[in-house]
Design an enzyme around this catalytic site. Sequence first.
Site, mmCIF file in Angstrom:
data_model
loop_
_atom_site.group_PDB
_atom_site.id
_atom_site.type_symbol
_atom_site.label_atom_id
_atom_site.label_comp_id
_atom_site.label_asym_id
_atom_site.label_seq_id
_atom_site.Cartn_x
_atom_site.Cartn_y
_atom_site.Cartn_z
ATOM 1 N N TYR A 101 0.860 -1.188 0.000
ATOM 2 C CA TYR A 101 0.000 0.000 0.000
ATOM 3 C C TYR A 101 0.892 1.233 0.000
ATOM 4 C CZ TYR A 101 -2.963 3.792 1.625
ATOM 5 O OH TYR A 101 -3.600 4.999 1.730
ATOM 6 N N GLU A 189 -3.785 7.350 -3.447
ATOM 7 C CA GLU A 189 -3.290 6.070 -2.963
ATOM 8 C C GLU A 189 -3.229 5.036 -4.080
ATOM 9 O OE1 GLU A 189 -5.928 4.988 0.269
ATOM 10 O OE2 GLU A 189 -7.166 3.763 -1.059
#
Length: 377
Positions: A101, A189
Site C-alpha cells: 500500500y 493512494e
Amino acid sequence: MKIHEYQARNLFRKYGIPVPDAVVCHTVEEVEALVPDDGKLRVIKAQVHAGGRGKAGGVKLARTKAEAVENARKILGMDIKGYTVEKVLVGNAVDIDKEFYVGLINDRNNKAVTLMVSAEGGVEIEEVAKVSPEKILKVTIDPMMGLMDWQAREIAMRFFPDIRHARTAADIFRKLYALYLDTDSSLAEINPLVITQQGDVMAIDGKMNFDDNALFRQPELLEMREVTPDEQKEIDAHAKGLSYIKLDGTIGCMVNGAGLAMATMDMIKLYGGEPANFLDIGGSSNPQKVIDAMNILLSDKNVKAVMINIFGGITRCDDVAKGLITALDQIKTDIPIVVRLSGTNAKEGLEILKSTGLPTVKTMSEAASKAIELSKI
C-alpha cells in the site's frame, strides 16, 4: 471531489507510474467490441465511488472473451453500497508476487503531507490501521523541501530488498507526490502496488480525492467529475450560500455558524441520535436561506425529524421564523420540526412561530432530545 479508478489510472500513466493496460466499457456491447479474444486473463472491475467492490461481487476474473462479456453483464447495473454500476474497467490481469500500500494524505496534525507505506497491500488501509497500526510506515514530508530523492530511496529499501524493485518504487513515490501536489489532491493512494511474478513493479488500483476549494484552477479534473445526487445537493447548497454535507443519520439539522452546527451534531449524538447532515445557513439574515435549507433537508428520505438551532447575532431569529413559515407553506411536510431560537429577536421569532404549532424549546439539549423522540413516532 472523487474520481473513479480508471481516471486515477489515467493520471498515474500521465505521470509515468506504470499501470496495466485496460479499457473502460459502459455497455456489454462495448466489452464485446473492445476486448480482444486473445486468451489473456482479464479482470472486470465495477467503477463506483465505493470501497469493498470485490466483496460485493463487483470484481471478477475472465479467462476468455465470452467470460469477460458475461461477467460484465453481471456487474453492470448492480448496486454496490447504494451506487449503481454504470461502467466497468476491463484490464489485463497480472501475476502478483507481493502487494503493498502507498498513499499520500493531508496530515492536519503535522500541517504537512504524510506518505504512508505498508506491506499489507490489497487490504483497506483503515482496517490495517485499526488492527495492525505498527505495519504502516508514516513519513511527514517537509512542505518546503518536498519528498527528497534520498527519502524515497530509504523508504523503498525498507520494503523492497531487491535494489531494482526499490529503485522503481522510489521513482513511483516521487511521481505520486508530484501528481498529488500538481492536482491539489487531498488523497492519492495506490492499493495495491505490486511486484509481479515477472519482476515488474506497477500500480493495479488507484484512488484520488481532490480539494473542492482548488477546483477552479483544475479544469482538467473538473471535466472528470461525475456528480452523484448527494454531491449535486451539496453543490447546489453552496451556490445558495449554504454549507451542507450529507451524513447517514435521521435527524436533520439547520444551524447558523459552523461551530454551533458541530456542537448541535455532538448534542444529537450525546442523546443517542444520529445527525443526517451538517447544514450551516451562515450569518446573514435572509429568510430565503431558511427556505432553501428546508428544501434541502426535507429532500433527504432518511430524515425523520428536523432540529433547528439558531443563536441570533447577525442572524435575526424573526427572519428565520418568517423563512421557516414560508418554507412550510411551500413544502407541506408531516416531518416533525423542533425549533430553538436564542439571541437577536428571539422573542419576536417565537411569537411568529406560535401560529404554526411547532415545538419550541429553550436549550440545545431539550431540542436534541425532543427531535430524537419525535423521530421515533
